[in-house]
Design an enzyme around this catalytic site. Structure first.
Site, PDB file in Angstrom:
ATOM      1  N   GLY A 157       0.816  -1.208   0.000  1.00 47.56           N
ATOM      2  CA  GLY A 157       0.000   0.000   0.000  1.00 47.56           C
ATOM      3  C   GLY A 157       0.845   1.251   0.000  1.00 47.56           C
ATOM      4  O   GLY A 157       0.683   2.143  -0.816  1.00 47.56           O
TER       5      GLY A 157
ATOM      6  N   GLN B 100      11.542  -4.847   6.949  1.00 44.10           N
ATOM      7  CA  GLN B 100      10.950  -3.518   6.802  1.00 44.10           C
ATOM      8  C   GLN B 100      12.027  -2.451   6.630  1.00 44.10           C
ATOM      9  O   GLN B 100      11.874  -1.511   5.852  1.00 44.10           O
ATOM     10  CB  GLN B 100      10.083  -3.204   8.018  1.00 44.10           C
TER      11      GLN B 100
ATOM     12  N   GLU C 142       8.789   2.963   8.531  1.00 40.44           N
ATOM     13  CA  GLU C 142       9.021   4.263   7.899  1.00 40.44           C
ATOM     14  C   GLU C 142      10.243   4.984   8.469  1.00 40.44           C
ATOM     15  O   GLU C 142      10.766   5.904   7.849  1.00 40.44           O
ATOM     16  CB  GLU C 142       7.773   5.141   8.048  1.00 40.44           C
TER      17      GLU C 142
ATOM     18  N   ILE D 187      -0.636  -5.700   4.972  1.00 39.79           N
ATOM     19  CA  ILE D 187      -0.279  -5.160   3.656  1.00 39.79           C
ATOM     20  C   ILE D 187       1.103  -5.633   3.221  1.00 39.79           C
ATOM     21  O   ILE D 187       1.779  -4.992   2.419  1.00 39.79           O
ATOM     22  CB  ILE D 187      -0.358  -3.627   3.652  1.00 39.79           C
TER      23      ILE D 187
ATOM     24  N   LYS E 153      13.128 -10.698  12.220  1.00 42.30           N
ATOM     25  CA  LYS E 153      13.245 -10.948  10.780  1.00 42.30           C
ATOM     26  C   LYS E 153      12.403  -9.959   9.994  1.00 42.30           C
ATOM     27  O   LYS E 153      12.865  -9.353   9.018  1.00 42.30           O
ATOM     28  CB  LYS E 153      12.832 -12.382  10.456  1.00 42.30           C
TER      29      LYS E 153
ATOM     30  N   GLY F 194       0.298   0.787  12.992  1.00 41.14           N
ATOM     31  CA  GLY F 194      -0.578  -0.372  12.939  1.00 41.14           C
ATOM     32  C   GLY F 194      -0.232  -1.454  13.941  1.00 41.14           C
ATOM     33  O   GLY F 194      -1.094  -1.928  14.684  1.00 41.14           O
TER      34      GLY F 194
ATOM     35  N   LEU G  92       8.975  -6.810  17.703  1.00 40.85           N
ATOM     36  CA  LEU G  92       8.071  -7.956  17.755  1.00 40.85           C
ATOM     37  C   LEU G  92       8.626  -9.161  17.003  1.00 40.85           C
ATOM     38  O   LEU G  92       8.449 -10.298  17.426  1.00 40.85           O
ATOM     39  CB  LEU G  92       6.704  -7.576  17.176  1.00 40.85           C
TER      40      LEU G  92
END
Length: 831
Positions: free
Chosen positions: A262, A726, A793, A495, A721, A538, A718
């Site tokens: 997204g 990310q 981000e 996503i 990996k 999220g 969390l």
């Protein structure tokens, strides 16, 4: 839970508002699955093609729709010639709705419909009709053949950003995610500074370029609309659909089981969703609309182009006293979103004189909105390139310069940081990258025909918490090895970031079950509403809902077996006691009150009073049982007769056996998280640092990124990996932003020139070097019950600046107009 609640069958709910630091149960659970680099629980479904994306859903009697976009940049639709497609085999209908079709997509989190109305044209590619046919091929042929006539006013359109700058106007701060702010006297502070830098930086429009195009399958069940759609935020998306079509909440269901990326482009509903719903109603059949890549780029959302002025003033020792960040962005007329480039500027570095200001230019180009790391992704290009240039001007190492300007607390709001590891990340990154070998003199290292340079940049991304809710269910299940399974429900989406997996880890840890004993249900508006995927909030927000629901289940189980919530331990489906109860503040206060009462009355009187109270409790319980027998109303477990549990000698009991004693052999609970005072009284942010080494060809100016190191601190991790993955993605985004990504609109007619992935260049394997990601240990009890922060981000912010700074170090050329392409270097290349 009260007796009345039980009678009314209300669901126990664990509510948390973040008004103070909270402890986390992750330090006490037996399995410690949180943080482990486990594989995606949905990975096998995806690689085998069994994970259903919206375009892959098949229903009976389904037909296909293809959108038709405007071929002018400004004007009016005069006529749509339906007869022009009448002779094409398979065509069912040309569907138009001048009032309800979406003109623009919606921004993330909005609850009202986006701008509607297809007759007046505001940008090239604006959807104005949909051709419905038995097959996708026939619908495509019809869409290409449909004749539309216009009153063309393109000559009056605003198509050149530079030419429109004199028409820039104020932004609507109430609808933005940042605000204008000023402290001290910035212009005077700049003028009085011993050393200054004052530059303009330009960043282009960009496209999210998610792998999955925007898609919606719509059908009606009598008066209820069901939409399988690619959407990041289900709860607000449902409200947007309701508003757009004037439907009640029971008449709309959105489903997004899997979303193929997204990056902000699917935060709100897009034009295909409402067009599919209207078309389905008109033809009486399910309608699938899957946008083509050009349609996605022409008619959904872009990141705004920007012009940013960065002005910094400091003394001769490099201590900053003035920081100015003025930004002009663009959007469609009437739209309020503006790129919040200075979100991190407010608190990143010191300076008593400060200004952040925004203006906006109205343009006849596709809607601008949130794209991954809205604000920081392009704002920190300007900030961190300016910091590097000023460090060079002062002849101070870039890391040392930033160290000297490390604020003790947020300089814009005079509040402390919850945690801040910016300098620690820089120091860790410098060690791993080998920054001690950095030569600050530009154009000083030539290897064959390649100039080599290194650069770095700081990284920051504000942390947010949004209201979220989830449900957790524990039930007996003989098909599972331990005889029990947990079901987690929330409308949160996945996503590609790993929501299915990390929430499974959270539930498995708190409920003491293996991963394969957790069933995760996501992406359906019939489930409890969550924050959705966006803004790097999220996992923290929706995950906290899951955490709190599971915590509530632990409390129910503890009460059932006669333990306190802080002494129950669930491990591999066995329940046992662990440790001694630590009274809460409320319990301590009650105990103190009892002791005060005891001190005031005679011991015999106290014992007598205790006996009377106990007798009353017993009589009340007996009465409740009699009422239950006569009325059939079920009693709560705390009142009804229960098995006696003895946890002496490390005794344990099977969770499945305990659950079997509950009605329906299951228990359920909800969790609700809300932001509170912590978000206002503390500056919460993730921090990091990016380092890059580049090579620039001495004759052609070709740029290659040789290696990158990123170090990031984002609270508790969390899944190492997926967090690392990310960060890889964010750093690759930085490569694209620095070197290639640019949406190009034709300044004559507003047409998008590079509307596909052949011409809109994003980094591919050949562009991406070896990436090193280091995740700093951090625990932030002010953020949420899990102590986590957004990370996806964070890694983008500053990545492009590190590459730009490395290019300067390689060839001695500063580029202020991004992306940095070879033509911007050639005329200044060293001999």
């Amino acid at each position: 839970m009260s007796l009345l609640d039980s009678v009314l069958s209300s669901e126990p709910t664990n509510k948390e508002t973040m008004n103070e630091p909270v402890a986390t149960l992750f330090d006490k659970t037996a399995s410690n699955l949180v943080g482990k680099p486990i594989n995606r629980v949905d990975g096998s479904l995806k690689v085998s093609g069994q994970a259903p994306y919206s375009a892959e859903i098949q229903v009976d009697n389904q037909v296909y729709g293809v959108l038709v976009g405007a071929t002018i940049a400004k004007g009016q639709v005069e006529n749509i010639d339906n007869d022009s497609v009448a002779n094409i085999p398979g065509i069912i209908k040309v569907v138009t709705d001048s009032e309800r079709f979406l003109r623009n997509s919606q921004q993330g989190g909005a609850t009202e419909a986006p701008t509607q109305g297809a007759t007046e044209i505001f940008y090239h590619g604006q959807p104005i009709a949909v051709v419905v046919a038995d097959t996708f091929e026939a619908a495509t042929e019809g869409a290409n053949a449909l004749k539309i006539t216009y009153k063309d006013e393109t000559d009056k359109a605003a198509l050149n950003f530079t030419q429109e700058l004199p028409n820039a106007h104020e932004v609507d701060e109430k609808k933005g995610s940042d605000k204008n702010a000023e402290q001290g006297d910035p212009e005077k502070g700049l003028a009085d500074s011993a050393v200054t830098l004052d530059r303009f930086y330009h960043t282009p429009s960009q496209n999210s370029a998610a792998m999955e195009p925007h898609t919606t399958l719509a059908y009606w069940e009598e008066d209820k609309l069901v939409l399988y759609t690619s959407n990041q935020m289900i709860a607000p998306g449902k409200q947007q659909v309701m508003d757009a079509l004037d439907l009640d909440k029971d008449q709309v269901q959105l489903i997004s089981y899997y979303v193929g990326g997204g990056f902000g482009s699917k935060l709100g509903i897009a034009p295909e969703s409402i067009a599919a719903a209207i078309a389905s109603k008109e033809v009486g059949r399910p309608v699938l609309i899957a946008m083509t890549r050009p349609q996605v780029m022409e008619s959904t959302v872009r990141r705004s182009n920007t012009r940013q002025r960065i002005a910094i003033g400091c003394d001769e020792d490099g201590i900053i006293n003035t920081f100015i960040h003025d930004t002009t962005t663009s959007n469609l007329p009437g739209e309020a979103f503006f790129e919040p480039t200075a979100l991190s500027t407010h608190y990143l570095y010191r300076g008593e004189n400060r200004r952040v200001s925004y203006q906006m230019v109205d343009m006849n180009q596709v809607l601008s909105g949130s794209m991954r790391a809205p604000g920081e992704a392009v704002g920190m290009i300007a900030v961190e390139c300016a910091m590097d240039e000023l460090a060079a001007k002062l002849d101070i190492d870039p890391i040392e310069f930033r160290r000297r300007n490390e604020p003790e607390q947020d300089p814009s709001e005079d509040i402390p940081f919850s945690t801040r590891q910016l300098i620690a990340c820089m120091e860790k990154g410098a060690e791993a990258f080998g920054w001690d070998r950095h030569n600050p003199k530009p154009a000083s290292q030539l290897e064959g025909d390649w100039w080599i340079g290194t650069g770095m940049a700081g990284t920051s991304r504000g942390n947010q918490l949004q209201p979220s809710e989830a449900r957790a269910i524990l039930q007996v299940d003989s098909s599972k090895e331990l005889g029990v399974k947990a079901i987690i429900e929330t409308d949160m989406t996945d996503i590609g970031t790993g929501s299915y997996t990390v929430f499974t880890q959270v539930a498995a840890d708190l409920l003491g079950l293996p991963i394969d004993h957790i069933e995760m249900k996501l992406g359906d508006s019939e489930l409890p509403p969550s924050s959705g995927s966006g803004g790097s909030f999220g996992a923290a927000s929706a995950g906290s809902g899951v955490y709190l629901a599971c915590e509530q289940l632990r409390e129910i189980l503890a009460k059932k077996v006669g333990l306190h919530a802080d002494t129950i331990r669930i491990d591999k489906g066995q329940v046992k006691k662990s440790g001694e109860h630590q009274p809460s503040k409320a319990e301590a206060a009650i105990k103190a009150g009892k002791e005060k009462v005891s001190a005031l009355i005679d011991e015999d009187v106290a014992d007598n009073l205790t006996d009377k109270i106990s007798g009353l409790v017993d009589k009340a319980a007996d009465l409740a049982v009699k009422v239950s027998e006569q009325t059939g109303v079920e009693l709560p477990e705390s009142i009804s007769a229960a098995k006696s549990y003895d946890f002496g000698s490390d005794q344990s009991y099977a969770l499945a056996d305990i659950l079997a004693e509950f009605d329906e052999q299951e228990i359920s609970a909800k969790g609700q998280i809300k932001p509170g005072k912590n978000g206002k009284n503390l500056r919460q942010s993730s921090f990091g640092a990016n380092f890059a080494e580049v090579a620039v060809h001495r004759y052609t100016g070709e740029i290659r990124v040789k290696r990158m190191t990123g170090v990031f601190a984002a609270g508790r991790i969390l899944n190492h990996k997926m967090a690392t993955s990310q960060c890889y993605g964010g750093m690759i985004f930085g490569i694209g932003s620095a070197l290639m990504e640019e949406v190009i609109h034709d300044k004559r007619d507003g047409r998008l020139c590079n509307h596909d992935l052949a011409e809109y260049h994003v980094p591919v394997n050949a562009d991406v070097p070896q990436l090193e990601v280091i995740l700093m240990e951090e625990d932030d009890p002010y953020t949420n019950p899990m102590h986590i922060k957004g990370i996806g981000e964070t890694s983008i912010s500053g990545a492009a600046a590190a590459i730009a700074n490395a290019i300067y170090n390689a060839v001695g050329v500063r580029v202020y107009d991004f992306p940095i392409t070879l033509d911007k270097l050639l005329h200044e290349m060293p001999e």
